[in-house]
Design an enzyme around this catalytic site. Structure first.
Site, PDB file in Angstrom:
ATOM      1  N   VAL A   1       0.859  -1.177  -0.022  1.00 53.50           N
ATOM      2  CA  VAL A   1      -0.103  -0.029   0.004  1.00 53.50           C
ATOM      3  C   VAL A   1       0.911   1.269  -0.007  1.00 53.50           C
ATOM      4  O   VAL A   1       1.940   1.401   0.750  1.00 53.50           O
ATOM      5  CB  VAL A   1      -0.860  -0.146   1.312  1.00 53.50           C
ATOM      6  CG1 VAL A   1      -0.081  -0.066   2.352  1.00 53.50           C
ATOM      7  CG2 VAL A   1      -1.996   1.220   1.169  1.00 53.50           C
TER       8      VAL A   1
ATOM      9  N   CYS B   1       4.233   0.901   1.940  1.00 58.10           N
ATOM     10  CA  CYS B   1       4.923  -0.269   1.189  1.00 58.10           C
ATOM     11  C   CYS B   1       5.264  -1.256   2.012  1.00 58.10           C
ATOM     12  O   CYS B   1       6.320  -2.155   1.677  1.00 58.10           O
ATOM     13  CB  CYS B   1       6.308   0.504   0.804  1.00 58.10           C
ATOM     14  SG  CYS B   1       6.087   2.016  -0.528  1.00 58.10           S
TER      15      CYS B   1
ATOM     16  N   ALA C   1       8.622   6.293  -3.632  1.00 55.79           N
ATOM     17  CA  ALA C   1       8.108   4.916  -3.813  1.00 55.79           C
ATOM     18  C   ALA C   1       8.169   4.586  -5.385  1.00 55.79           C
ATOM     19  O   ALA C   1       7.812   5.547  -6.232  1.00 55.79           O
ATOM     20  CB  ALA C   1       6.788   4.769  -3.085  1.00 55.79           C
ATOM     21  N   ILE C   2       8.113   3.228  -5.692  1.00 56.28           N
ATOM     22  CA  ILE C   2       8.037   2.852  -7.013  1.00 56.28           C
ATOM     23  C   ILE C   2       7.141   1.606  -7.150  1.00 56.28           C
ATOM     24  O   ILE C   2       7.538   0.706  -6.144  1.00 56.28           O
ATOM     25  CB  ILE C   2       9.486   2.639  -7.564  1.00 56.28           C
ATOM     26  CG1 ILE C   2      10.472   3.980  -7.561  1.00 56.28           C
ATOM     27  CG2 ILE C   2       9.294   2.050  -8.828  1.00 56.28           C
ATOM     28  CD1 ILE C   2      11.711   3.577  -7.886  1.00 56.28           C
TER      29      ILE C   2
END
Length: 229
Positions: free
Chosen positions: A90, A184, A153-154
């Site tokens: 998430v 994450c 974030a990726i």
């Protein structure tokens, strides 16, 4: 050093459409991505695309993400929540966060997902260096950290080597929304933003730097394009 007004790599003239938008709802942006991916699957000769935008507050979960990392019940909440086809757990999007959605045909680059993830990290690391910030990788994890705080974030999806989803760089967002999740799925590393290190920074300053870094890392010429109708 990346020159913030130059979007093209000096080594190539491979075209890539650059779509710069303001705040766009997550659902609308997702529909556009899916449509572009389908068009590029049907016609692999289409130029690649980089979309840069912001989202209103929204939580997204990867296709295999667990609900254990949500601190609220998604069935009885006023928060907007989407489960989508990207990888990862998430995350949270909100204004002040620069979101990038590359629609790339990896056959033009390398057909290697790990290579692609590292390239996206490199885009952001080089962009941060423009302000003298050292962007770090963490072994075994995906994203970019500054002084131990995760600023980017990726999460990606690749279908027939056409990419979608991408990266989210915390420029100057309200980070309170991250307190509603375990971002994450990483509980022991805090989330941060560029504004914590560069007071007064905003998306207007960061967009061209990220665009220039993307052009340099992927070796493309970015060509301004309109939002798809």
């Amino acid at each position: 050093m990346i020159h913030t007004t130059v979007f093209a790599s000096a080594l190539t003239s491979v075209p890539c459409w650059l779509i710069n938008e303001g705040q766009v709802s997550y659902a609308v942006a997702l529909e556009v991505q899916r449509r572009l991916v389908q068009e590029h699957r049907e016609n692999p000769d289409l130029p690649d695309v980089l979309i840069l935008l912001e989202h209103p507050p929204v939580y997204t979960l990867g296709q295999g993400a667990t609900l254990d990392f949500l601190k609220f019940d998604p069935m009885v909440t006023n928060w907007e929540v989407h489960r989508v086809e990207r990888g990862g757990e998430v995350t949270y999007h909100c204004p002040g966060q620069l979101v990038g959605y590359p629609i790339l045909n990896l056959r033009r680059y390398q057909q290697d997902l790990h290579w692609y993830l590292r390239q996206l990290e490199e885009v952001l690391i080089r962009a941060l260096a423009v302000w003298g910030l050292q962007g770090d990788r963490v072994s075994g994890l995906t994203g970019v950290w500054v002084e131990g705080r995760k600023v980017a974030a990726i999460g990606i999806k690749v279908s027939r080597w056409i990419t979608m989803h991408g990266f989210a760089l915390n420029v100057c967002p309200d980070l309170q929304g991250f307190k509603e999740i375990v971002p994450c799925g990483i509980s022991d590393r805090p989330v941060g933003s560029l504004a914590e290190f560069i007071p007064g920074i905003d998306l207007d300053r960061v967009r061209p730097v990220v665009a220039a870094s993307f052009a340099e890392v992927f070796g493309v010429e970015l060509i301004a394009s309109a939002w798809p109708k």
